[in-house]
Each structure stands twice: as C-alpha cells, then as structure tokens.
Write a protein that holds these residues in place. Structure first.
Motif, PDB file in Angstrom:
ATOM      1  N   GLN A 141     -10.124   6.761   3.139  1.00  0.00           N
ATOM      2  CA  GLN A 141      -9.152   5.749   3.405  1.00  0.00           C
ATOM      3  C   GLN A 141      -8.972   4.678   2.426  1.00  0.00           C
ATOM      4  O   GLN A 141      -7.631   4.389   2.231  1.00  0.00           O
ATOM      5  CB  GLN A 141      -9.514   5.112   4.855  1.00  0.00           C
ATOM      6  CG  GLN A 141      -8.930   5.705   6.136  1.00  0.00           C
ATOM      7  CD  GLN A 141      -9.128   4.904   7.424  1.00  0.00           C
ATOM      8  OE1 GLN A 141     -10.592   4.395   7.490  1.00  0.00           O
ATOM      9  NE2 GLN A 141      -8.231   4.830   8.089  1.00  0.00           N
ATOM     10  N   LEU A 163      -7.030   6.339  -0.280  1.00  0.00           N
ATOM     11  CA  LEU A 163      -5.346   6.360   0.085  1.00  0.00           C
ATOM     12  C   LEU A 163      -4.681   5.148  -0.054  1.00  0.00           C
ATOM     13  O   LEU A 163      -3.808   5.065  -0.370  1.00  0.00           O
ATOM     14  CB  LEU A 163      -5.302   7.271   1.420  1.00  0.00           C
ATOM     15  CG  LEU A 163      -5.686   8.669   1.447  1.00  0.00           C
ATOM     16  CD1 LEU A 163      -5.564   9.152   2.906  1.00  0.00           C
ATOM     17  CD2 LEU A 163      -4.708   9.358   0.630  1.00  0.00           C
ATOM     18  N   ASN A 164      -5.434   4.255   0.592  1.00  0.00           N
ATOM     19  CA  ASN A 164      -4.819   2.805   0.552  1.00  0.00           C
ATOM     20  C   ASN A 164      -4.409   2.385  -0.991  1.00  0.00           C
ATOM     21  O   ASN A 164      -3.337   1.623  -1.235  1.00  0.00           O
ATOM     22  CB  ASN A 164      -5.505   1.775   1.255  1.00  0.00           C
ATOM     23  CG  ASN A 164      -5.723   2.050   2.657  1.00  0.00           C
ATOM     24  OD1 ASN A 164      -4.871   2.545   3.202  1.00  0.00           O
ATOM     25  ND2 ASN A 164      -6.773   1.534   3.254  1.00  0.00           N
ATOM     26  N   GLU A 183      -1.693   4.213  -2.114  1.00  0.00           N
ATOM     27  CA  GLU A 183      -0.429   3.660  -1.672  1.00  0.00           C
ATOM     28  C   GLU A 183       0.061   2.488  -2.339  1.00  0.00           C
ATOM     29  O   GLU A 183       1.079   2.154  -2.425  1.00  0.00           O
ATOM     30  CB  GLU A 183      -0.732   3.472  -0.027  1.00  0.00           C
ATOM     31  CG  GLU A 183       0.570   3.137   0.772  1.00  0.00           C
ATOM     32  CD  GLU A 183       0.227   3.225   2.144  1.00  0.00           C
ATOM     33  OE1 GLU A 183       0.789   2.298   2.594  1.00  0.00           O
ATOM     34  OE2 GLU A 183      -0.320   4.054   2.674  1.00  0.00           O
ATOM     35  N   THR A 184      -0.990   1.685  -2.565  1.00  0.00           N
ATOM     36  CA  THR A 184      -0.924   0.158  -3.186  1.00  0.00           C
ATOM     37  C   THR A 184      -0.327   0.322  -4.365  1.00  0.00           C
ATOM     38  O   THR A 184       0.784  -0.367  -5.020  1.00  0.00           O
ATOM     39  CB  THR A 184      -2.093  -0.480  -3.189  1.00  0.00           C
ATOM     40  OG1 THR A 184      -2.416  -0.709  -1.834  1.00  0.00           O
ATOM     41  CG2 THR A 184      -1.740  -1.991  -3.684  1.00  0.00           C
ATOM     42  N   LYS A 241       1.443   3.119  -5.920  1.00  0.00           N
ATOM     43  CA  LYS A 241       2.580   3.746  -5.685  1.00  0.00           C
ATOM     44  C   LYS A 241       3.770   2.304  -5.429  1.00  0.00           C
ATOM     45  O   LYS A 241       4.719   2.245  -5.982  1.00  0.00           O
ATOM     46  CB  LYS A 241       2.908   4.729  -4.507  1.00  0.00           C
ATOM     47  CG  LYS A 241       2.354   6.121  -5.072  1.00  0.00           C
ATOM     48  CD  LYS A 241       2.656   7.143  -4.013  1.00  0.00           C
ATOM     49  CE  LYS A 241       2.144   8.314  -4.310  1.00  0.00           C
ATOM     50  NZ  LYS A 241       2.265   9.453  -3.261  1.00  0.00           N
ATOM     51  N   LEU A 242       3.358   1.526  -4.500  1.00  0.00           N
ATOM     52  CA  LEU A 242       4.323   0.617  -3.950  1.00  0.00           C
ATOM     53  C   LEU A 242       4.600  -0.295  -5.366  1.00  0.00           C
ATOM     54  O   LEU A 242       5.481  -1.061  -5.495  1.00  0.00           O
ATOM     55  CB  LEU A 242       3.754  -0.178  -2.909  1.00  0.00           C
ATOM     56  CG  LEU A 242       3.862   0.455  -1.516  1.00  0.00           C
ATOM     57  CD1 LEU A 242       3.219  -0.314  -0.466  1.00  0.00           C
ATOM     58  CD2 LEU A 242       5.332   0.803  -1.277  1.00  0.00           C
TER      59      LEU A 242
END
Length: 138
Positions: free
Chosen positions: A114, A117-118, A121-122, A124-125
């Motif tokens: 997790q 993945l976070n 994701e961060t 990518k953002l």
C-alpha cells in the motif's frame, strides 16, 4: 538438490515417538465406523455362539467374560484416546500460532505494498502537475 522447507505438519509427524504414533493409530482405529461394525459383529457372534452352543458355553448368559473384555478394552482405550486428543490439541495450538504468524507477515506485506502504491500514485500526480504547469507556461 532441491531444498524444500518442511511444513510444521511434517516436522510434528517426524517428532513423534513410537508410543505417540501407536496411540494415534489406536485412537484413529477405534474412532472409525469400521471398528464399530467389526466389534458389533464379534459381539453378536459371541452372544449367538454362547446362547445356541451345543457343547461348550465358554461365557454363559449374562456374558460376564464379555463384560470383562469390554471393561478391559475401555480401561486401555480411554487413556490412549486422551493421549491422542492431547496431542491433537497441541497441534491445533501450533497451527493457530503458525496461522497468526502468517497473517501478521501478510499484513506487513500488504501495508508495504500500500505504501509503495501510494508513493507511485503520488509520483504520477506530481508528474501530471508538472506537465500541466509546463503546458500552461507555453
């Protein structure tokens, strides 16, 4: 040579001594339908042969010898079955501990995934925001 890690079931089975294996075998045998059916047939034959025997009644009614056999069988069977049950309880405790340890390890791995993945994701953002800022500048 392939080195395969033994399960706790295999380790437990290999650690049993002769008496423990014998007790487990006796308990498994006495706790089966096969044992009940065979014992019922023997008892029925015993009674029939003693009731209708023409020459020799080795155990006349009320079958005192048969009752003695059953009492002796029960006197030995009960502690043997209890030994097997005690070992089964210990195996259940070990399995519960192993399951708990496995669950803890799985939980840690899931938490790590997790976090990864976070982070992805961060990341990518952040890239998207950077790209949008560059597009707005042009």
């Amino acid at each position: 040579m392939m080195d395969i890690k033994k399960t706790w079931h295999q380790i437990d089975k290999e650690s049993l001594d002769f008496g423990q294996r014998l007790a487990d075998s006796v308990a498994n045998g006495m706790g089966s339908w096969r044992f009940i059916i065979i014992q019922t047939i023997i008892v029925a034959l015993w009674m029939v042969l003693n009731v209708v025997a023409f020459m020799s009644h080795w155990d006349v009614y009320p079958f005192v010898l048969l009752n003695l056999v059953f009492s002796t069988q029960a006197a030995y069977a009960a502690p043997i079955i209890m030994m097997a049950q005690n070992r089964q309880s210990e195996r259940d405790r070990i399995q519960a501990n192993e399951d708990f340890r496995t669950n803890i390890e799985a939980k840690k791995e899931i938490e790590e995934l997790q976090l990864r993945l976070n982070a992805i994701e961060t990341e990518k953002l952040d890239r998207i925001l950077t790209m949008l800022e560059e597009m707005n500048k042009k």
